[in-house]
Design a protein around this motif. Structure first.
Motif, short mmCIF file in Angstrom:
data_model
loop_
_atom_site.label_atom_id
_atom_site.label_comp_id
_atom_site.label_asym_id
_atom_site.label_seq_id
_atom_site.Cartn_x
_atom_site.Cartn_y
_atom_site.Cartn_z
N PHE A 143 -10.36 8.16 -8.75
CA PHE A 143 -9.55 8.06 -7.54
C PHE A 143 -10.38 7.82 -6.28
CE2 PHE A 143 -6.40 10.29 -10.26
CZ PHE A 143 -5.43 9.31 -10.21
N ALA A 144 -11.62 8.27 -6.26
CA ALA A 144 -12.48 8.02 -5.10
C ALA A 144 -12.73 6.52 -4.95
CB ALA A 144 -13.79 8.78 -5.23
N THR A 145 -13.01 5.85 -6.07
CA THR A 145 -13.23 4.40 -6.03
C THR A 145 -11.94 3.67 -5.67
OG1 THR A 145 -15.00 4.57 -7.66
CG2 THR A 145 -13.96 2.40 -7.41
N ILE A 146 -10.83 4.09 -6.24
CA ILE A 146 -9.53 3.49 -5.94
C ILE A 146 -9.20 3.65 -4.45
CG2 ILE A 146 -7.04 3.69 -6.34
CD1 ILE A 146 -7.77 4.43 -9.28
N ASP A 147 -9.43 4.83 -3.91
CA ASP A 147 -9.16 5.07 -2.48
C ASP A 147 -10.07 4.23 -1.59
OD1 ASP A 147 -7.21 6.91 -3.12
OD2 ASP A 147 -8.54 8.64 -2.89
N ASN A 148 -11.33 4.10 -1.96
CA ASN A 148 -12.26 3.29 -1.19
C ASN A 148 -11.81 1.83 -1.16
OD1 ASN A 148 -14.76 2.81 0.26
ND2 ASN A 148 -15.49 1.85 -1.61
N GLY A 156 -8.04 -2.31 5.64
CA GLY A 156 -8.79 -2.68 6.85
C GLY A 156 -8.86 -4.18 7.06
N GLU A 157 -9.18 -4.91 5.99
CA GLU A 157 -9.26 -6.37 6.11
C GLU A 157 -7.89 -6.96 6.43
OE1 GLU A 157 -11.21 -8.84 3.29
OE2 GLU A 157 -13.01 -7.59 3.25
N SER A 158 -6.86 -6.46 5.79
CA SER A 158 -5.51 -6.99 6.04
C SER A 158 -5.10 -6.78 7.48
CB SER A 158 -4.50 -6.32 5.09
OG SER A 158 -4.78 -6.67 3.76
N ARG A 159 -5.36 -5.61 8.00
CA ARG A 159 -5.00 -5.33 9.41
C ARG A 159 -5.82 -6.19 10.37
NH1 ARG A 159 -4.15 1.16 8.88
NH2 ARG A 159 -1.94 1.05 8.34
N THR A 192 0.83 -1.19 0.00
CA THR A 192 0.00 0.00 0.00
C THR A 192 0.86 1.25 0.00
OG1 THR A 192 -1.91 1.05 1.09
CG2 THR A 192 -0.19 0.13 2.53
N CYS A 193 0.24 2.38 -0.19
CA CYS A 193 0.92 3.66 -0.12
C CYS A 193 -0.14 4.75 0.06
CB CYS A 193 1.77 3.92 -1.36
SG CYS A 193 0.84 3.96 -2.90
N PRO A 194 0.28 5.94 0.49
CA PRO A 194 -0.69 7.03 0.65
C PRO A 194 -1.31 7.42 -0.70
CG PRO A 194 1.37 7.55 1.76
CD PRO A 194 1.61 6.31 0.94
N ARG A 195 -2.48 8.02 -0.62
CA ARG A 195 -3.22 8.42 -1.82
C ARG A 195 -2.37 9.25 -2.77
NH1 ARG A 195 -9.03 11.48 -2.37
NH2 ARG A 195 -8.92 11.65 -4.63
N SER A 196 -1.65 10.23 -2.24
CA SER A 196 -0.87 11.11 -3.11
C SER A 196 0.18 10.33 -3.91
CB SER A 196 -0.20 12.22 -2.29
OG SER A 196 0.68 11.66 -1.34
N VAL A 197 0.80 9.36 -3.28
CA VAL A 197 1.80 8.53 -3.96
C VAL A 197 1.13 7.66 -5.01
CG1 VAL A 197 3.49 6.67 -3.65
CG2 VAL A 197 3.37 8.55 -1.99
N ARG A 198 0.00 7.03 -4.64
CA ARG A 198 -0.74 6.16 -5.56
C ARG A 198 -1.18 6.96 -6.79
NH1 ARG A 198 -3.38 3.68 -2.04
NH2 ARG A 198 -4.98 5.24 -1.66
N GLU A 199 -1.75 8.14 -6.58
CA GLU A 199 -2.19 8.96 -7.71
C GLU A 199 -1.02 9.34 -8.61
OE1 GLU A 199 -4.50 12.34 -6.51
OE2 GLU A 199 -6.02 11.08 -5.54
N GLY A 200 0.09 9.74 -8.00
CA GLY A 200 1.26 10.11 -8.79
C GLY A 200 1.76 8.96 -9.64
#
Length: 132
Positions: free
Chosen positions: A103-108, A115-118, A83-91
């Motif tokens: 990006f809203a769907t990707i972030d969701n 959440g499931e992984s944790r 995983t990575c923060p949204r800003s990194v993923r978008e970039g």
């Protein structure tokens, strides 16, 4: 470096390791977030690389993995969420091409997977950290 860089590094450094990235493998490749893609990729891993370390690159709910792998005859597996923060993923996505991304769907979806992984206690690696 993101998941592609990490997978390539693991395959280059671990003898007999294979990376199965479903995008483009089949003419009718289902979306990366479906059970069908995991089933196809895992069947390929079992059929062609049985007994090897296989990195199967999918975006599947971790809660589905135990049942699916059991049905496919996979006895030893580990789920690792990259995983990575949204800003990194978008970039990273925007660097690849000029495609339109929701990006809203990707972030969701990223939140659901995290959440499931944790909750399961799975290993979660932040690929925005250089030491990853």
């Amino acid at each position: 470096s993101g998941k592609t860089t990490l997978a390539e590094m693991l395959v280059s450094q671990i003898e007999n390791a294979h990376w199965i990235h479903p995008d483009g493998l089949w003419s009718n490749t289902p979306t990366m977030a479906t059970e069908a893609i995991l089933a196809q990729a895992t069947e390929l891993a079992v059929r062609q690389h049985s007994g090897s370390l296989c990195i199967v690159d999918c975006q599947i709910r971790p809660s589905l993995l135990p049942t699916m792998f059991d049905q496919l005859g996979v006895r030893h597996w580990t789920h690792v969420l990259l995983t990575c923060p949204r800003s990194v993923r978008e970039g990273r996505l925007l660097q690849r091409d000029s495609g339109a991304y929701d990006f809203a769907t990707i972030d969701n979806w990223a939140s659901i997977l995290l959440g499931e992984s944790r909750r399961r206690g799975d290993l979660v690696l932040d690929t925005s950290i250089e030491s990853t």
